[in-house]
Scaffold this motif. Structure first.
Motif, PDB file in Angstrom:
ATOM      1  N   ASP A  92       8.330 -15.637   2.911  1.00  0.00           N
ATOM      2  CA  ASP A  92       7.095 -16.212   2.354  1.00  0.00           C
ATOM      3  C   ASP A  92       6.364 -15.117   1.583  1.00  0.00           C
ATOM      4  N   ILE A  93       6.848 -14.863   0.377  1.00  0.00           N
ATOM      5  CA  ILE A  93       6.317 -13.796  -0.468  1.00  0.00           C
ATOM      6  C   ILE A  93       5.440 -14.404  -1.550  1.00  0.00           C
ATOM      7  N   GLY A  94       4.274 -13.807  -1.775  1.00  0.00           N
ATOM      8  CA  GLY A  94       3.357 -14.341  -2.776  1.00  0.00           C
ATOM      9  C   GLY A  94       2.421 -13.281  -3.314  1.00  0.00           C
ATOM     10  N   PRO A  95       1.318 -13.680  -3.900  1.00  0.00           N
ATOM     11  CA  PRO A  95       0.390 -12.750  -4.557  1.00  0.00           C
ATOM     12  C   PRO A  95      -0.200 -11.689  -3.639  1.00  0.00           C
ATOM     13  N   ASP A  97       1.397  -9.896  -1.587  1.00  0.00           N
ATOM     14  CA  ASP A  97       2.426  -8.934  -1.190  1.00  0.00           C
ATOM     15  C   ASP A  97       2.643  -7.848  -2.237  1.00  0.00           C
ATOM     16  N   GLU A  98       2.826  -6.615  -1.747  1.00  0.00           N
ATOM     17  CA  GLU A  98       3.265  -5.496  -2.566  1.00  0.00           C
ATOM     18  C   GLU A  98       4.595  -5.013  -2.002  1.00  0.00           C
ATOM     19  N   ILE A  99       5.609  -4.991  -2.845  1.00  0.00           N
ATOM     20  CA  ILE A  99       6.939  -4.541  -2.442  1.00  0.00           C
ATOM     21  C   ILE A  99       7.218  -3.210  -3.121  1.00  0.00           C
ATOM     22  N   VAL A 100       7.509  -2.196  -2.310  1.00  0.00           N
ATOM     23  CA  VAL A 100       7.873  -0.887  -2.835  1.00  0.00           C
ATOM     24  C   VAL A 100       9.377  -0.832  -3.020  1.00  0.00           C
ATOM     25  N   ALA A 121       4.289 -11.641  -6.220  1.00  0.00           N
ATOM     26  CA  ALA A 121       4.270 -10.330  -5.576  1.00  0.00           C
ATOM     27  C   ALA A 121       4.147  -9.210  -6.599  1.00  0.00           C
ATOM     28  N   THR A 122       3.535  -8.111  -6.179  1.00  0.00           N
ATOM     29  CA  THR A 122       3.486  -6.894  -6.982  1.00  0.00           C
ATOM     30  C   THR A 122       4.682  -6.033  -6.621  1.00  0.00           C
ATOM     31  N   ILE A 123       5.450  -5.627  -7.612  1.00  0.00           N
ATOM     32  CA  ILE A 123       6.600  -4.760  -7.377  1.00  0.00           C
ATOM     33  C   ILE A 123       6.234  -3.355  -7.831  1.00  0.00           C
ATOM     34  N   THR A 139       0.985  -2.161   1.027  1.00  0.00           N
ATOM     35  CA  THR A 139       2.416  -2.477   1.027  1.00  0.00           C
ATOM     36  C   THR A 139       2.769  -3.405   2.177  1.00  0.00           C
ATOM     37  N   THR A 140       3.546  -4.435   1.885  1.00  0.00           N
ATOM     38  CA  THR A 140       3.991  -5.357   2.934  1.00  0.00           C
ATOM     39  C   THR A 140       5.491  -5.301   3.168  1.00  0.00           C
TER      40      THR A 140
END
Length: 354
Positions: A92-95, A97-100, A121-123, A139-140
């Motif tokens: 459940d990824i959305g606005p 979330d920040e993925i490194v 999501a922000t990458i 970061t999530t």
């Protein structure tokens, strides 16, 4: 039979391309032929599907041993990309979330990350060595390679300590470096069967930690995802990792299982150590010969700079040496396995001469 002699391709070329596809052991090819012959003569009836099930169960156990995981936490997939895609698409990824990730990932992970970005999501892409340091309160999730497919660098050990789930692309990990999902403290680890494990194209593995598994929906269930297929729309999905199993050809699963058996008979830890030692010698020899070698870790990959890498790759193949070029970089990449020896290094150095 000596270990090297079990790989017939080495009789004709210096095979340094396991980072794309590993060399197939003779016993594995013979096993796959036997499974095809059985289908040819016996048809594909109930016994055929039972055989597929048994072979997949055995391969799951083998892949679990490779990753030091429990078999119930492992899915048998069609490759690294399939596993990464299943996990990231199912979360459940959305606005919020920040993925490194790193700035040098393989398309097999880039694709699922683009999908996550489409969902808001922000990458955040950072240099490979900075992955752990880049994790902040925002970061999530971390999603990155265990071993860089370009340079052979290993992901920072500090990733095991970050306070968010870590999903690792293990395409250049399983079979090449020691993989212990407990020590890595990763929530998911996806890898390939055809590379360093010398199996069939279209085979792979996915480790999924049960805690993360509870957050991952099965976006594209297959027949193998169900606990009971007799209940129609009420049929329940499995709760364990095998709900992400994919329906692979019987002969492909058999080939991959037989290849793994060859490696385990030699000793996987010994193979990993021998390959890393030899890769270190390759890297040193290339540097001594005047080539710029990319920074690398204790792995089996050596990337080194040449002019016109694609043309040089073809020239080397004509001279009996198989490597690959890395598009968008100045590098050729040599993938060194325990099946190689010093004669392959000598052949590479000679073939590189004008």
């Amino acid at each position: 039979m000596a270990f090297r002699d079990q790989f017939p391709v080495l009789q004709s070329i210096a095979y340094l391309n396991a980072g794309t596809d590993g060399p197939i052991p003779l016993a594995a090819a013979e096993t796959a032929r036997a499974e095809l012959d059985a289908q040819l003569s016996e048809g594909r009836l109930h016994a055929h599907f039972a055989r597929r099930h048994d072979l997949a169960a055995g391969l799951r156990e083998g892949y679990a041993r490779v990753m030091h995981a429990a078999p119930e936490h492992v899915a048998v997939t069609s490759g690294t990309s399939a596993g990464l895609g299943a996990v990231l698409a199912g979360m459940d990824i959305g606005p919020a979330d920040e993925i490194v990730t790193s700035d040098a990932e393989h398309p097999g992970l880039i694709g699922p990350l683009i999908g996550a970005r489409h969902r808001g999501a922000t990458i955040k892409a950072v240099p490979f060595a900075e992955l752990a340091n880049a994790v902040t309160a925002k970061t999530t999730l971390v999603a990155a390679s265990h071993v860089s497919w370009i340079t052979g660098e290993l992901a920072p050990a500090e990733l095991a300590e970050v306070p968010v789930p870590v999903i690792l692309d293990g395409a250049q990990g399983s079979g090449a470096v020691r993989v212990d999902v407990g020590e890595l403290n990763c929530a998911a680890y996806a890898a390939a069967g055809q590379k360093w494990l010398c199996g069939a194209d279209g085979t792979g593995m996915l480790y999924l930690d049960p805690e993360l598994g509870e957050r991952v929906r099965t976006v594209n269930p297959t027949y193998f995802s169900f606990e009971d297929t007799s209940l129609g729309l009420q049929s329940p999905l499995k709760s364990v990792a095998s709900r992400f199993d994919l329906p692979l050809p019987r002969e492909a699963v058999a080939l991959s299982a037989a290849a793994l058996e060859v490696l385990e008979a030699e000793g996987l830890d010994a193979i990993i150590t021998r390959a890393a030692d030899l890769a270190d010698r390759f890297a040193t020899a290339l540097a001594d010969a005047g080539y710029t070698v990319a920074p690398r870790g204790r792995s089996t990959l050596i990337a080194f700079e040449v002019d016109e890498p694609e043309a040089k790759r073809e020239q080397l193949l004509e001279r009996g040496v198989a490597v690959r070029d890395l598009p968008g970089t100045p590098y050729l990449r040599a993938s060194v396995g325990a099946w190689n020896d010093e004669s392959d290094l000598d052949r590479l150095l000679e073939a590189l001469e004008p």
